[in-house]
Structures are given as structure tokens and as C-alpha cells.
Design a protein around this motif. Structure first.
Motif, PDB file in Angstrom:
ATOM      1  N   PRO A  26     -45.269  16.160   7.949  1.00  0.00           N
ATOM      2  CA  PRO A  26     -44.097  16.762   8.042  1.00  0.00           C
ATOM      3  C   PRO A  26     -43.472  17.288   6.309  1.00  0.00           C
ATOM      4  CG  PRO A  26     -43.075  15.280   9.456  1.00  0.00           C
ATOM      5  CD  PRO A  26     -44.772  14.526   8.681  1.00  0.00           C
ATOM      6  N   THR A  27     -43.099  18.098   6.359  1.00  0.00           N
ATOM      7  CA  THR A  27     -43.427  19.127   4.845  1.00  0.00           C
ATOM      8  C   THR A  27     -42.350  17.875   3.856  1.00  0.00           C
ATOM      9  OG1 THR A  27     -43.028  21.067   5.389  1.00  0.00           O
ATOM     10  CG2 THR A  27     -42.560  20.534   3.326  1.00  0.00           C
ATOM     11  N   GLY A  28     -42.558  17.537   3.340  1.00  0.00           N
ATOM     12  CA  GLY A  28     -42.114  16.692   2.398  1.00  0.00           C
ATOM     13  C   GLY A  28     -41.849  14.837   2.444  1.00  0.00           C
ATOM     14  N   VAL A  29     -42.576  14.935   3.458  1.00  0.00           N
ATOM     15  CA  VAL A  29     -43.041  13.423   3.500  1.00  0.00           C
ATOM     16  C   VAL A  29     -44.566  12.992   3.236  1.00  0.00           C
ATOM     17  CG1 VAL A  29     -43.813  11.322   5.453  1.00  0.00           C
ATOM     18  CG2 VAL A  29     -42.197  13.387   5.552  1.00  0.00           C
ATOM     19  N   GLU A  30     -44.242  11.463   2.314  1.00  0.00           N
ATOM     20  CA  GLU A  30     -45.823  11.608   1.439  1.00  0.00           C
ATOM     21  C   GLU A  30     -45.962  10.076   2.261  1.00  0.00           C
ATOM     22  OE1 GLU A  30     -45.063  11.171  -2.171  1.00  0.00           O
ATOM     23  OE2 GLU A  30     -44.113  13.420  -3.237  1.00  0.00           O
ATOM     24  N   ARG A  31     -47.543  10.326   2.322  1.00  0.00           N
ATOM     25  CA  ARG A  31     -48.066   8.697   2.998  1.00  0.00           C
ATOM     26  C   ARG A  31     -48.046   7.458   1.666  1.00  0.00           C
ATOM     27  NH1 ARG A  31     -51.360   9.603   6.380  1.00  0.00           N
ATOM     28  NH2 ARG A  31     -53.111   7.580   5.871  1.00  0.00           N
ATOM     29  N   ASP A  32     -47.771   6.080   2.418  1.00  0.00           N
ATOM     30  CA  ASP A  32     -47.482   5.237   1.375  1.00  0.00           C
ATOM     31  C   ASP A  32     -49.020   4.072   1.524  1.00  0.00           C
ATOM     32  OD1 ASP A  32     -47.739   4.379   3.711  1.00  0.00           O
ATOM     33  OD2 ASP A  32     -46.052   2.992   3.781  1.00  0.00           O
ATOM     34  N   ASP A  33     -49.741   4.677   1.835  1.00  0.00           N
ATOM     35  CA  ASP A  33     -51.102   4.190   1.372  1.00  0.00           C
ATOM     36  C   ASP A  33     -51.672   4.970   0.725  1.00  0.00           C
ATOM     37  OD1 ASP A  33     -51.479   5.654   3.777  1.00  0.00           O
ATOM     38  OD2 ASP A  33     -52.813   4.882   4.470  1.00  0.00           O
ATOM     39  N   PRO A  34     -52.443   4.497  -0.231  1.00  0.00           N
ATOM     40  CA  PRO A  34     -53.524   5.213  -0.928  1.00  0.00           C
ATOM     41  C   PRO A  34     -54.909   5.349  -0.576  1.00  0.00           C
ATOM     42  CG  PRO A  34     -53.503   2.752  -1.697  1.00  0.00           C
ATOM     43  CD  PRO A  34     -52.458   2.665  -0.430  1.00  0.00           C
ATOM     44  N   LEU A  35     -55.149   6.847  -0.759  1.00  0.00           N
ATOM     45  CA  LEU A  35     -56.471   7.382   0.237  1.00  0.00           C
ATOM     46  C   LEU A  35     -57.887   6.157  -0.251  1.00  0.00           C
ATOM     47  CD1 LEU A  35     -56.040  10.765  -0.653  1.00  0.00           C
ATOM     48  CD2 LEU A  35     -56.047   9.970   1.827  1.00  0.00           C
ATOM     49  N   THR A  36     -58.714   6.171   0.100  1.00  0.00           N
ATOM     50  CA  THR A  36     -59.939   5.040  -0.365  1.00  0.00           C
ATOM     51  C   THR A  36     -60.688   6.421  -1.969  1.00  0.00           C
ATOM     52  OG1 THR A  36     -61.116   6.824   0.873  1.00  0.00           O
ATOM     53  CG2 THR A  36     -60.266   4.481   2.186  1.00  0.00           C
ATOM     54  N   PRO A  37     -60.573   5.708  -2.730  1.00  0.00           N
ATOM     55  CA  PRO A  37     -61.200   5.698  -4.304  1.00  0.00           C
ATOM     56  C   PRO A  37     -62.447   6.855  -3.844  1.00  0.00           C
ATOM     57  CG  PRO A  37     -61.151   3.449  -3.910  1.00  0.00           C
ATOM     58  CD  PRO A  37     -60.356   4.040  -2.698  1.00  0.00           C
ATOM     59  N   HIS A  38     -62.505   7.619  -4.288  1.00  0.00           N
ATOM     60  CA  HIS A  38     -64.105   8.495  -4.116  1.00  0.00           C
ATOM     61  C   HIS A  38     -65.558   7.365  -5.393  1.00  0.00           C
ATOM     62  CE1 HIS A  38     -63.262  10.746  -1.875  1.00  0.00           C
ATOM     63  NE2 HIS A  38     -62.319  11.610  -2.305  1.00  0.00           N
ATOM     64  N   PRO A  39     -66.380   7.498  -5.682  1.00  0.00           N
ATOM     65  CA  PRO A  39     -67.055   6.872  -6.763  1.00  0.00           C
ATOM     66  C   PRO A  39     -66.874   8.004  -7.402  1.00  0.00           C
ATOM     67  CG  PRO A  39     -68.762   7.851  -4.714  1.00  0.00           C
ATOM     68  CD  PRO A  39     -67.076   7.782  -4.274  1.00  0.00           C
ATOM     69  N   PRO A  40     -67.277   7.566  -8.907  1.00  0.00           N
ATOM     70  CA  PRO A  40     -67.216   7.977  -9.422  1.00  0.00           C
ATOM     71  C   PRO A  40     -69.119   9.170 -10.013  1.00  0.00           C
ATOM     72  CG  PRO A  40     -67.963   6.013 -10.490  1.00  0.00           C
ATOM     73  CD  PRO A  40     -67.506   5.863  -8.686  1.00  0.00           C
ATOM     74  N   THR A  41     -70.026   8.646  -9.168  1.00  0.00           N
ATOM     75  CA  THR A  41     -70.811   9.372  -9.551  1.00  0.00           C
ATOM     76  C   THR A  41     -71.229   9.494  -8.130  1.00  0.00           C
ATOM     77  OG1 THR A  41     -72.358   7.992  -9.978  1.00  0.00           O
ATOM     78  CG2 THR A  41     -71.473   9.175 -11.694  1.00  0.00           C
TER      79      THR A  41
END
Length: 95
Positions: A48-63
Motif C-alpha cells: 500500500p502507499t506509504g508502506v516501506e519494506r523492512d528487508d533490503p533488496l538484494t545488491p546488484h553487482p557493480p559490473t
């Protein structure tokens, strides 16, 4: 049988019959006996609008992914197929 222990008196609840009573802290027993309403199924749709996830997204590789050039050069060199003209041409160009 898991039975609660009264938090103030320390008295254990007595089950009827011949069941063996295993004492358990009252709050833990209540959590097991009456779990909060939680669904284990994935939610449909977005948050819903205004609700943020509390688990971080997986990091993308730098290259971008690139295979090891050294492994690419040495692997065909150890196989008999490198004698084939098309593979030998690629091997010589990379070297």
C-alpha cells in the motif's frame, strides 16, 4: 503435554487424565496455543502507499558478468577439440 505456569504464583496447570505435564512459561504457552494471525502465503499485488519494506533488496553487482579470460584461454587448450579449425581460430584470437 505442554502446560502453562502461572506467571505470579508459579503454579503449574494440571492436565486431566494420565498426561505428563511439561511446564512452560505462560507467555510462550499462549503464543503457541493462540498464535497471532499471520499468513504464510505471499501477498498479491504491491505494498500500500506509504508502506516501506523492512528487508533490503538484494545488491546488484557493480559490473556486468564477464567470464574469466584466463579460464577461457586455458580450458580449450587442454582439450583435443582445440585442433578443430574453428575452435583453434577463436583460441588464437583470444590469446
Amino acid at each position: 503435554m505442554l502446560v502453562p505456569v502461572h506467571p505470579q504464583t508459579g503454579e503449574m496447570w494440571r492436565p486431566s487424565g494420565e498426561a505428563v505435564a511439561v511446564p512452560l512459561e505462560a507467555s510462550l504457552w499462549a503464543e503457541l496455543a493462540f498464535p497471532p494471525h499471520r499468513t504464510r502465503l505471499p501477498a498479491v499485488g504491491g505494498l500500500p502507499t506509504g508502506v516501506e519494506r523492512d528487508d533490503p533488496l538484494t545488491p546488484h553487482p557493480p559490473t556486468r558478468f564477464r567470464p574469466s579470460g584466463e579460464a577461457f584461454r586455458h580450458t580449450p587448450a587442454r582439450t583435443p577439440a582445440v585442433r578443430e579449425p574453428w575452435l583453434r581460430k577463436i583460441h588464437d584470437l583470444v590469446r
